[in-house]
Design a protein around this motif. Structure first.
Motif, PDB file in Angstrom:
ATOM      1  N   LYS A 197       0.820  -1.209   0.000  1.00 48.34           N
ATOM      2  CA  LYS A 197       0.000   0.000   0.000  1.00 48.34           C
ATOM      3  C   LYS A 197       0.855   1.261   0.000  1.00 48.34           C
ATOM      4  N   THR A 198       1.959   1.253   0.765  1.00 49.44           N
ATOM      5  CA  THR A 198       2.705   2.483   1.013  1.00 49.44           C
ATOM      6  C   THR A 198       4.136   2.486   0.495  1.00 49.44           C
ATOM      7  N   GLY A 199       4.696   1.304   0.237  1.00 45.74           N
ATOM      8  CA  GLY A 199       6.099   1.219  -0.138  1.00 45.74           C
ATOM      9  C   GLY A 199       7.051   1.319   1.050  1.00 45.74           C
ATOM     10  N   ILE A 200       6.493   1.347   2.268  1.00 40.08           N
ATOM     11  CA  ILE A 200       7.317   1.491   3.472  1.00 40.08           C
ATOM     12  C   ILE A 200       7.625   0.114   4.046  1.00 40.08           C
ATOM     13  N   ASP A 201       8.888  -0.134   4.309  1.00 39.97           N
ATOM     14  CA  ASP A 201       9.305  -1.381   4.959  1.00 39.97           C
ATOM     15  C   ASP A 201       9.310  -1.184   6.468  1.00 39.97           C
ATOM     16  N   VAL A 202       8.800  -2.158   7.181  1.00 40.94           N
ATOM     17  CA  VAL A 202       8.780  -2.122   8.640  1.00 40.94           C
ATOM     18  C   VAL A 202       9.652  -3.251   9.165  1.00 40.94           C
ATOM     19  N   LYS A 203      10.590  -2.901  10.024  1.00 42.25           N
ATOM     20  CA  LYS A 203      11.419  -3.908  10.683  1.00 42.25           C
ATOM     21  C   LYS A 203      10.871  -4.140  12.083  1.00 42.25           C
ATOM     22  N   VAL A 204      10.547  -5.378  12.377  1.00 45.25           N
ATOM     23  CA  VAL A 204       9.950  -5.718  13.666  1.00 45.25           C
ATOM     24  C   VAL A 204      11.015  -6.301  14.589  1.00 45.25           C
ATOM     25  N   VAL A 205      11.072  -5.787  15.798  1.00 40.49           N
ATOM     26  CA  VAL A 205      11.895  -6.368  16.862  1.00 40.49           C
ATOM     27  C   VAL A 205      10.917  -6.827  17.941  1.00 40.49           C
ATOM     28  N   ALA A 206      10.781  -8.140  18.089  1.00 39.56           N
ATOM     29  CA  ALA A 206       9.800  -8.697  19.016  1.00 39.56           C
ATOM     30  C   ALA A 206      10.369  -8.704  20.427  1.00 39.56           C
ATOM     31  N   LEU A 207       9.751  -7.921  21.309  1.00 39.41           N
ATOM     32  CA  LEU A 207      10.163  -7.826  22.707  1.00 39.41           C
ATOM     33  C   LEU A 207       8.924  -7.802  23.583  1.00 39.41           C
ATOM     34  N   GLY A 208       9.071  -8.171  24.839  1.00 45.86           N
ATOM     35  CA  GLY A 208       8.002  -7.965  25.785  1.00 45.86           C
ATOM     36  C   GLY A 208       7.753  -6.476  25.961  1.00 45.86           C
ATOM     37  N   THR A 209       6.585  -6.121  26.481  1.00 40.48           N
ATOM     38  CA  THR A 209       6.210  -4.710  26.572  1.00 40.48           C
ATOM     39  C   THR A 209       7.244  -3.888  27.333  1.00 40.48           C
ATOM     40  N   GLY A 210       7.703  -4.368  28.485  1.00 43.13           N
ATOM     41  CA  GLY A 210       8.672  -3.599  29.267  1.00 43.13           C
ATOM     42  C   GLY A 210       9.939  -3.326  28.494  1.00 43.13           C
ATOM     43  N   GLN A 211      10.469  -4.349  27.820  1.00 48.51           N
ATOM     44  CA  GLN A 211      11.685  -4.179  27.030  1.00 48.51           C
ATOM     45  C   GLN A 211      11.443  -3.283  25.829  1.00 48.51           C
ATOM     46  N   ALA A 212      10.263  -3.411  25.208  1.00 49.20           N
ATOM     47  CA  ALA A 212       9.939  -2.584  24.045  1.00 49.20           C
ATOM     48  C   ALA A 212       9.870  -1.112  24.430  1.00 49.20           C
ATOM     49  N   LEU A 213       9.245  -0.810  25.561  1.00 46.87           N
ATOM     50  CA  LEU A 213       9.148   0.579  25.995  1.00 46.87           C
ATOM     51  C   LEU A 213      10.507   1.125  26.415  1.00 46.87           C
ATOM     52  N   ASP A 214      11.343   0.280  27.005  1.00 51.27           N
ATOM     53  CA  ASP A 214      12.711   0.703  27.334  1.00 51.27           C
ATOM     54  C   ASP A 214      13.478   1.062  26.066  1.00 51.27           C
ATOM     55  N   VAL A 234       8.034   3.171  16.486  1.00 49.88           N
ATOM     56  CA  VAL A 234       6.667   2.879  16.917  1.00 49.88           C
ATOM     57  C   VAL A 234       6.720   1.708  17.879  1.00 49.88           C
ATOM     58  N   VAL A 235       5.878   1.736  18.905  1.00 47.49           N
ATOM     59  CA  VAL A 235       5.720   0.569  19.773  1.00 47.49           C
ATOM     60  C   VAL A 235       4.283   0.078  19.666  1.00 47.49           C
ATOM     61  N   LEU A 236       4.142  -1.236  19.629  1.00 40.82           N
ATOM     62  CA  LEU A 236       2.827  -1.895  19.654  1.00 40.82           C
ATOM     63  C   LEU A 236       2.871  -2.850  20.839  1.00 40.82           C
ATOM     64  N   VAL A 237       2.175  -2.483  21.911  1.00 41.47           N
ATOM     65  CA  VAL A 237       2.355  -3.156  23.195  1.00 41.47           C
ATOM     66  C   VAL A 237       1.011  -3.397  23.872  1.00 41.47           C
ATOM     67  N   HIS A 238       1.033  -4.137  25.004  1.00 45.11           N
ATOM     68  CA  HIS A 238      -0.235  -4.503  25.647  1.00 45.11           C
ATOM     69  C   HIS A 238      -0.110  -4.566  27.161  1.00 45.11           C
ATOM     70  N   ASP A 239       0.230  -3.434  27.736  1.00 45.62           N
ATOM     71  CA  ASP A 239       0.238  -3.294  29.194  1.00 45.62           C
ATOM     72  C   ASP A 239      -0.181  -1.859  29.484  1.00 45.62           C
ATOM     73  N   ARG A 240      -1.485  -1.646  29.671  1.00 40.68           N
ATOM     74  CA  ARG A 240      -2.000  -0.279  29.711  1.00 40.68           C
ATOM     75  C   ARG A 240      -1.363   0.589  30.799  1.00 40.68           C
ATOM     76  N   PRO A 241      -1.156   0.103  32.023  1.00 43.06           N
ATOM     77  CA  PRO A 241      -0.485   0.965  33.003  1.00 43.06           C
ATOM     78  C   PRO A 241       0.908   1.419  32.548  1.00 43.06           C
TER      79      PRO A 241
END
Length: 236
Positions: free
Chosen positions: A12-29, A38-45
């Protein structure tokens, strides 16, 4: 899921996304260090704190599934069909073998909240029965399967997990098991190197009708793993 949706986004966009799979805490760090756009995470607090600290200006509801409590089919702690609070209280009272991710992930956060809601002082109660593996969902499930232990899992990983052994779902459907995922663009004012335009384009696509359809169409064994959210946003 990313192997399913990212080719659609790239087409759709021509944009490549590189994913680094981490737990939410590590991803936010990582995002706090400027190592993510961008972060896509699942720990609302944890997400709310990330927002409050100024590392993002807005959170987007993307999708949801739910958590399930799995354990041996013999269910020695007799938690089958109970609510989460009662089930976790009984697990602690019985000192039933329990495997925790212990990795500051969204699932680990949900587990810790479940103990607290059940009135269990986990630091005081934990012993040999509580097995903290410090790893992701797959290794934790493998450990629980090998040791016939209880474990809190997200339904998506559970559905795709093959090495179940004697494990079955024992508790599900409790409102506290709802598991929403949110996306946030890392604040370019904090980290000027953030690819803000491309990152926002990805988030906008995820919450668009096309993105919602892509999320809905991802299935394993004919079962849908994630359900698109409404696309509502939240922020300070």
């Amino acid at each position: 899921m990313f192997k399913h949706i990212l080719p659609l986004f790239r087409e759709k966009t021509g944009i490549d996304v590189k994913v680094v799979a981490l737990g939410t805490g590590q991803a936010l760090d990582a995002a706090r260090r400027g190592d993510a756009d961008v972060v896509l995470v699942h720990d609302r607090p944890a997400e709310d704190k990330f927002l409050a600290d100024g590392f993002a200006s807005r959170r987007y509801d993307v999708m949801y599934n739910d958590f399930v409590l799995v354990g041996p089919s013999s269910d020695p702690a007799s938690v089958r069909g109970l609510g989460v609070r009662e089930a976790f209280a009984k697990l602690a009272a019985a000192k039933a073998p329990f495997v925790s991710r212990g990795d500051r992930s969204g699932t680990h956060g949900a587990e810790l909240r479940a103990w607290k809601d059940a009135g269990v002082d986990l630091p005081a109660a934990r012993g040999d029965w509580y097995r903290d593996v410090g790893q992701g969902m797959g290794p934790a499930l493998n450990t629980a399967s090998a040791q016939s232990a209880y474990l809190l899992a997200d339904r998506g990983t559970w559905l795709s997990f093959k090495n179940r052994g004697d494990l079955v779902i024992l508790v599900q459907g409790d409102p506290s098991l709802f598991n929403p995922y949110g996306a946030m663009l890392v604040n370019p004012e904090k980290h000027p190197g953030v690819k803000a335009e491309e990152g926002q384009a990805f988030i906008d696509w995820l919450v668009s009708e096309e993105g919602r359809q892509a999320i809905s169409s991802f299935k394993v064994g004919g079962e849908q793993l994630f359900f698109p959210a409404t696309g509502k946003t939240a922020g300070p």
